[in-house]
Scaffold this motif. Structure first.
Motif, PDB file in Angstrom:
ATOM      1  N   ALA A   1      50.576  39.014  26.469  1.00  0.00           N
ATOM      2  CA  ALA A   1      50.792  37.819  25.655  1.00  0.00           C
ATOM      3  C   ALA A   1      49.597  37.576  24.730  1.00  0.00           C
ATOM      4  CB  ALA A   1      51.024  36.608  26.562  1.00  0.00           C
ATOM      5  N   ALA A   2      48.381  37.750  25.272  1.00  0.00           N
ATOM      6  CA  ALA A   2      47.182  37.545  24.461  1.00  0.00           C
ATOM      7  C   ALA A   2      47.068  38.581  23.345  1.00  0.00           C
ATOM      8  CB  ALA A   2      45.948  37.609  25.362  1.00  0.00           C
ATOM      9  N   ALA A   3      47.607  39.768  23.571  1.00  0.00           N
ATOM     10  CA  ALA A   3      47.547  40.825  22.558  1.00  0.00           C
ATOM     11  C   ALA A   3      48.591  40.655  21.466  1.00  0.00           C
ATOM     12  CB  ALA A   3      47.716  42.186  23.239  1.00  0.00           C
ATOM     13  N   GLY A   4      49.494  39.682  21.651  1.00  0.00           N
ATOM     14  CA  GLY A   4      50.464  39.392  20.589  1.00  0.00           C
ATOM     15  C   GLY A   4      51.876  39.846  20.873  1.00  0.00           C
ATOM     16  N   ALA A   5      52.203  40.112  22.128  1.00  0.00           N
ATOM     17  CA  ALA A   5      53.584  40.498  22.449  1.00  0.00           C
ATOM     18  C   ALA A   5      54.552  39.407  21.997  1.00  0.00           C
ATOM     19  CB  ALA A   5      53.721  40.738  23.951  1.00  0.00           C
ATOM     20  N   SER A   6      55.677  39.833  21.436  1.00  0.00           N
ATOM     21  CA  SER A   6      56.674  38.864  20.969  1.00  0.00           C
ATOM     22  C   SER A   6      57.592  38.427  22.104  1.00  0.00           C
ATOM     23  CB  SER A   6      57.499  39.472  19.838  1.00  0.00           C
ATOM     24  OG  SER A   6      58.121  40.668  20.276  1.00  0.00           O
ATOM     25  N   VAL A   7      57.758  39.286  23.107  1.00  0.00           N
ATOM     26  CA  VAL A   7      58.627  38.979  24.226  1.00  0.00           C
ATOM     27  C   VAL A   7      58.230  39.870  25.409  1.00  0.00           C
ATOM     28  CG1 VAL A   7      60.382  40.657  23.484  1.00  0.00           C
ATOM     29  CG2 VAL A   7      61.052  38.738  24.946  1.00  0.00           C
ATOM     30  N   LEU A   8      58.402  39.360  26.611  1.00  0.00           N
ATOM     31  CA  LEU A   8      58.141  40.149  27.812  1.00  0.00           C
ATOM     32  C   LEU A   8      59.461  40.533  28.462  1.00  0.00           C
ATOM     33  CD1 LEU A   8      55.312  37.971  29.478  1.00  0.00           C
ATOM     34  CD2 LEU A   8      55.058  39.800  27.789  1.00  0.00           C
ATOM     35  N   VAL A   9      59.572  41.769  28.878  1.00  0.00           N
ATOM     36  CA  VAL A   9      60.724  42.210  29.670  1.00  0.00           C
ATOM     37  C   VAL A   9      60.236  42.331  31.103  1.00  0.00           C
ATOM     38  CG1 VAL A   9      62.494  43.956  29.994  1.00  0.00           C
ATOM     39  CG2 VAL A   9      61.663  43.441  27.689  1.00  0.00           C
ATOM     40  N   VAL A  10      60.762  41.475  31.985  1.00  0.00           N
ATOM     41  CA  VAL A  10      60.243  41.370  33.349  1.00  0.00           C
ATOM     42  C   VAL A  10      61.393  41.429  34.345  1.00  0.00           C
ATOM     43  CG1 VAL A  10      58.276  40.001  32.548  1.00  0.00           C
ATOM     44  CG2 VAL A  10      60.345  38.843  33.369  1.00  0.00           C
ATOM     45  N   SER A  11      61.036  41.690  35.600  1.00  0.00           N
ATOM     46  CA  SER A  11      62.074  41.774  36.628  1.00  0.00           C
ATOM     47  C   SER A  11      62.335  40.392  37.227  1.00  0.00           C
ATOM     48  CB  SER A  11      61.657  42.756  37.723  1.00  0.00           C
ATOM     49  OG  SER A  11      60.644  42.201  38.525  1.00  0.00           O
ATOM     50  N   GLU A  12      63.571  40.205  37.671  1.00  0.00           N
ATOM     51  CA  GLU A  12      63.987  38.923  38.247  1.00  0.00           C
ATOM     52  C   GLU A  12      63.090  38.558  39.434  1.00  0.00           C
ATOM     53  OE1 GLU A  12      67.234  37.469  36.992  1.00  0.00           O
ATOM     54  OE2 GLU A  12      66.095  35.748  37.738  1.00  0.00           O
ATOM     55  N   GLY A  13      62.753  39.573  40.237  1.00  0.00           N
ATOM     56  CA  GLY A  13      61.964  39.306  41.432  1.00  0.00           C
ATOM     57  C   GLY A  13      60.545  38.842  41.145  1.00  0.00           C
ATOM     58  N   LYS A  14      60.017  39.195  39.976  1.00  0.00           N
ATOM     59  CA  LYS A  14      58.641  38.836  39.624  1.00  0.00           C
ATOM     60  C   LYS A  14      58.569  37.531  38.830  1.00  0.00           C
ATOM     61  CE  LYS A  14      56.425  42.513  41.206  1.00  0.00           C
ATOM     62  NZ  LYS A  14      55.260  42.472  42.115  1.00  0.00           N
ATOM     63  N   LEU A  15      59.722  37.006  38.430  1.00  0.00           N
ATOM     64  CA  LEU A  15      59.719  35.839  37.552  1.00  0.00           C
ATOM     65  C   LEU A  15      58.985  34.631  38.145  1.00  0.00           C
ATOM     66  CD1 LEU A  15      60.644  34.859  34.786  1.00  0.00           C
ATOM     67  CD2 LEU A  15      62.787  34.107  35.847  1.00  0.00           C
ATOM     68  N   PRO A  16      59.177  34.317  39.431  1.00  0.00           N
ATOM     69  CA  PRO A  16      58.473  33.144  39.974  1.00  0.00           C
ATOM     70  C   PRO A  16      56.951  33.253  39.864  1.00  0.00           C
ATOM     71  CG  PRO A  16      60.221  33.844  41.455  1.00  0.00           C
ATOM     72  CD  PRO A  16      60.104  34.911  40.418  1.00  0.00           C
ATOM     73  N   ALA A  17      56.419  34.470  39.938  1.00  0.00           N
ATOM     74  CA  ALA A  17      54.966  34.659  39.858  1.00  0.00           C
ATOM     75  C   ALA A  17      54.438  34.531  38.437  1.00  0.00           C
ATOM     76  CB  ALA A  17      54.594  36.021  40.430  1.00  0.00           C
TER      77      ALA A  17
ATOM     78  N   VAL B   1      64.823  38.816  31.217  1.00  0.00           N
ATOM     79  CA  VAL B   1      64.740  39.043  32.654  1.00  0.00           C
ATOM     80  C   VAL B   1      65.839  40.029  33.066  1.00  0.00           C
ATOM     81  CG1 VAL B   1      64.738  37.968  34.927  1.00  0.00           C
ATOM     82  CG2 VAL B   1      63.843  36.713  32.945  1.00  0.00           C
ATOM     83  N   VAL B   2      65.421  41.077  33.789  1.00  0.00           N
ATOM     84  CA  VAL B   2      66.341  42.136  34.208  1.00  0.00           C
ATOM     85  C   VAL B   2      66.139  42.403  35.698  1.00  0.00           C
ATOM     86  CG1 VAL B   2      66.401  43.203  31.914  1.00  0.00           C
ATOM     87  CG2 VAL B   2      64.676  43.935  33.587  1.00  0.00           C
ATOM     88  N   SER B   3      67.063  43.136  36.279  1.00  0.00           N
ATOM     89  CA  SER B   3      66.908  43.431  37.703  1.00  0.00           C
ATOM     90  C   SER B   3      65.823  44.475  37.933  1.00  0.00           C
ATOM     91  CB  SER B   3      68.237  43.912  38.285  1.00  0.00           C
ATOM     92  OG  SER B   3      68.701  45.053  37.569  1.00  0.00           O
ATOM     93  N   ASP B   4      65.703  45.453  37.017  1.00  0.00           N
ATOM     94  CA  ASP B   4      64.677  46.501  37.140  1.00  0.00           C
ATOM     95  C   ASP B   4      64.227  46.874  35.726  1.00  0.00           C
ATOM     96  OD1 ASP B   4      63.591  48.867  39.144  1.00  0.00           O
ATOM     97  OD2 ASP B   4      63.945  49.596  37.096  1.00  0.00           O
ATOM     98  N   VAL B   5      62.927  46.803  35.476  1.00  0.00           N
ATOM     99  CA  VAL B   5      62.424  46.970  34.103  1.00  0.00           C
ATOM    100  C   VAL B   5      62.594  48.409  33.610  1.00  0.00           C
ATOM    101  CG1 VAL B   5      60.391  46.764  32.618  1.00  0.00           C
ATOM    102  CG2 VAL B   5      60.799  45.070  34.409  1.00  0.00           C
ATOM    103  N   LEU B   6      62.310  49.397  34.470  1.00  0.00           N
ATOM    104  CA  LEU B   6      62.457  50.787  34.032  1.00  0.00           C
ATOM    105  C   LEU B   6      63.926  51.110  33.755  1.00  0.00           C
ATOM    106  CD1 LEU B   6      61.223  53.523  33.427  1.00  0.00           C
ATOM    107  CD2 LEU B   6      61.346  54.080  35.870  1.00  0.00           C
ATOM    108  N   ASP B   7      64.821  50.621  34.594  1.00  0.00           N
ATOM    109  CA  ASP B   7      66.248  50.838  34.333  1.00  0.00           C
ATOM    110  C   ASP B   7      66.653  50.196  33.005  1.00  0.00           C
ATOM    111  OD1 ASP B   7      66.535  52.224  36.656  1.00  0.00           O
ATOM    112  OD2 ASP B   7      67.445  50.588  37.789  1.00  0.00           O
ATOM    113  N   ALA B   8      66.099  49.027  32.712  1.00  0.00           N
ATOM    114  CA  ALA B   8      66.400  48.353  31.452  1.00  0.00           C
ATOM    115  C   ALA B   8      65.911  49.179  30.270  1.00  0.00           C
ATOM    116  CB  ALA B   8      65.762  46.966  31.432  1.00  0.00           C
ATOM    117  N   LEU B   9      64.715  49.771  30.412  1.00  0.00           N
ATOM    118  CA  LEU B   9      64.194  50.631  29.341  1.00  0.00           C
ATOM    119  C   LEU B   9      65.115  51.832  29.121  1.00  0.00           C
ATOM    120  CD1 LEU B   9      61.874  51.245  27.332  1.00  0.00           C
ATOM    121  CD2 LEU B   9      60.739  52.490  29.191  1.00  0.00           C
ATOM    122  N   CYS B  10      65.627  52.395  30.204  1.00  0.00           N
ATOM    123  CA  CYS B  10      66.563  53.523  30.082  1.00  0.00           C
ATOM    124  C   CYS B  10      67.850  53.096  29.376  1.00  0.00           C
ATOM    125  CB  CYS B  10      66.865  54.108  31.463  1.00  0.00           C
ATOM    126  SG  CYS B  10      65.474  54.996  32.213  1.00  0.00           S
TER     127      CYS B  10
END
Length: 463
Positions: A51-67, A77-86
């Motif tokens: 975020a500090a480097a200027g990312a426009s959006v984060l793609v994160v996993s559902e399980g990590k969202l609370p943290a 928000v996706v179930s698995d970030v690598l699967d989303a990238l694929c």
């Protein structure tokens, strides 16, 4: 991106992203940051840095969202970030009209990929893997980054174990699949070279209907690869090399100090080219480049012209001309990768590089990694290529290289140290005017530090 990945938006998303990143250190403002969980690091731990480097959006996993509650910025928000990238990579491939070339093999993958990039750029927009992004995250990342108007897409696909290439090539769906060479790289994970060939042959399973397999005709495993390509349903299979039956056939070659010149028959077309990087192994790689360029419809005159300005990459044959007294010596940097085949190629390159005056040929060799139970035997077997290369001095480092050190005849000057850094002091006092050094090892041995030490001590002779 939301639709392609099946993502759940959090907060208002930007109208567009300017790139895709998985590394907060190299992220550019406007990029989407994919928080991939790797073996050593979890990208979610770097969300604030992204975020500090200027990312426009984060793609994160559902399980990590609370943290990530303290990170107030747009997210997908996706179930698995690598699967989303694929899934995003698959969408990028589906929209593309580019001609796609995939490259695998035990040696020469990155060099061939970079030569393809260089040779095809004058013919149209090229998109190719950065560095050696050839694994389960590097390939989808490269594909997801491919611009819609790309004319030629070039993908390096690597593996350490059976089954790793299949899902990657199913994403890439190449029109041309190249196998550079089958050699004892990563042999520790396989029973023998046939198993390596079978794993590399997985690349044929993803070739587009009507596409081509381009295989090293001079490789001892050609017949096996040819059968496996046919079994995968590939109908158009061509060999490249000096073999009489090669469809991309080397006719003549001159190997010079800083380049090679060749004539070749590429399917039905005679071509002549100057290759800006010396060495017989480089000529073999370029034959694959010429064949692939022909098969994707590039203008061969333009391709051959471009090859004259090809330059070696850092750690992959880059040459440094450094001052030594009133003269100079040559340092060939092959410190990025090593297996028995590429070691032999490097020693052949050293043998063919002229020394000046009373100069000497000096080989600095480090461990070849991931050879498993075959390691000792394969390190010992380097004594033959060392003898054939006419080496004047041999410097060895690494626990595995002890096997070669024990085999070297007494009439060859040889120094051995277990640790790389213990070799540096002796090496730095060695150069004389006219010498030629080749520095070769697996990347994990740290021989890049040896190269850096030379460059720090000795000024460049070419300005």
């Amino acid at each position: 991106m939301v639709d392609a990945m099946g993502a759940r938006p959090v907060r208002e998303l930007p109208g567009a992203v300017t790139g895709i990143s998985i590394d907060s250190r190299t992220l550019q403002p406007g990029d989407a940051f994919f928080a991939i969980k790797g073996d050593k690091f979890d990208g979610h731990d770097f969300a604030t840095a992204a975020a500090a480097a200027g990312a426009s959006v984060l793609v994160v996993s559902e399980g990590k969202l609370p943290a990530l509650g303290r990170v107030h910025m747009p997210m997908m928000v996706v179930s698995d970030v690598l699967d989303a990238l694929c899934r995003l990579a698959a969408a990028a491939r589906a929209r593309s009209k580019a001609k796609i070339i995939a490259v695998t093999g035990s040696a020469g993958k990155t060099t061939t990929k970079e030569a393809l990039r260089h040779a095809l750029e004058p013919s149209g927009k090229v998109h190719a893997s950065a560095a050696s992004f050839n694994n389960h995250w590097g390939v989808p990342l490269t594909l997801a980054r491919m611009p819609a108007d790309t004319r030629f897409g070039i993908f390096e696909i690597g593996m350490n174990h059976p089954g790793e290439i299949t899902p990657l090539v199913k994403l890439v769906r190449p029109h041309v699949a190249i196998v550079t060479l089958i050699a004892a790289a990563h042999l520790g994970h396989f029973k023998d070279l046939n198993e390596i060939a079978q794993a590399k042959a997985e690349i044929f399973s993803g070739i587009e209907p009507g596409g081509y397999a381009l295989i090293n005709r001079d490789d001892a495993k050609f017949n096996l690869l040819n059968r496996l390509a046919k079994a995968a349903g590939v109908e158009k299979i061509f060999g490249f090399g000096a073999h009489d039956k090669a469809k991309v056939r080397l006719q003549n070659a001159k190997y010079l100090d800083d380049c090679s010149t060749i004539t070749a028959k590429v399917l039905d077309e005679e071509v002549a080219a100057k290759i800006g990087v010396p060495g017989r192994h480089m000529v073999q790689n370029v034959l694959a480049v010429l064949g692939a360029a022909k098969l994707v419809g590039a203008d061969m005159t333009t391709v051959c012209h471009a090859l004259a300005t090809l330059k070696p990459e850092k750690g992959r044959g880059q040459r440094h001309r450094l001052k030594a007294g009133k003269g100079k010596f040559i340092l060939i940097d092959e410190s990025y990768n090593a297996n028995p085949a590429s070691m032999e190629a490097a020693l052949e390159l050293l043998a063919s590089t002229p020394v000046e005056g009373r100069g000497r040929r000096i080989a600095v060799l480090g461990d070849m990694l991931e050879l498993g139970r075959h390691s000792r035997e394969l390190h010992e077997s380097l004594v033959g290529p060392v003898m054939a290369a006419g080496i004047d001095r041999l410097y060895l480092a690494g626990t595995e290289m002890k096997a070669l050190a024990d085999k070297v005849p007494n009439d060859i000057y040889c120094e051995y140290e277990e640790a790389t850094d213990d070799l540096v002091g002796s090496l730095l006092s060695t150069p004389q005017a006219g010498d030629v050094f080749v520095i070769k090892s697996s990347n994990g041995i740290g021989f890049s530090r040896v190269v850096e030490a030379f460059l720090k001590k000795y000024p460049r002779a070419d300005g």
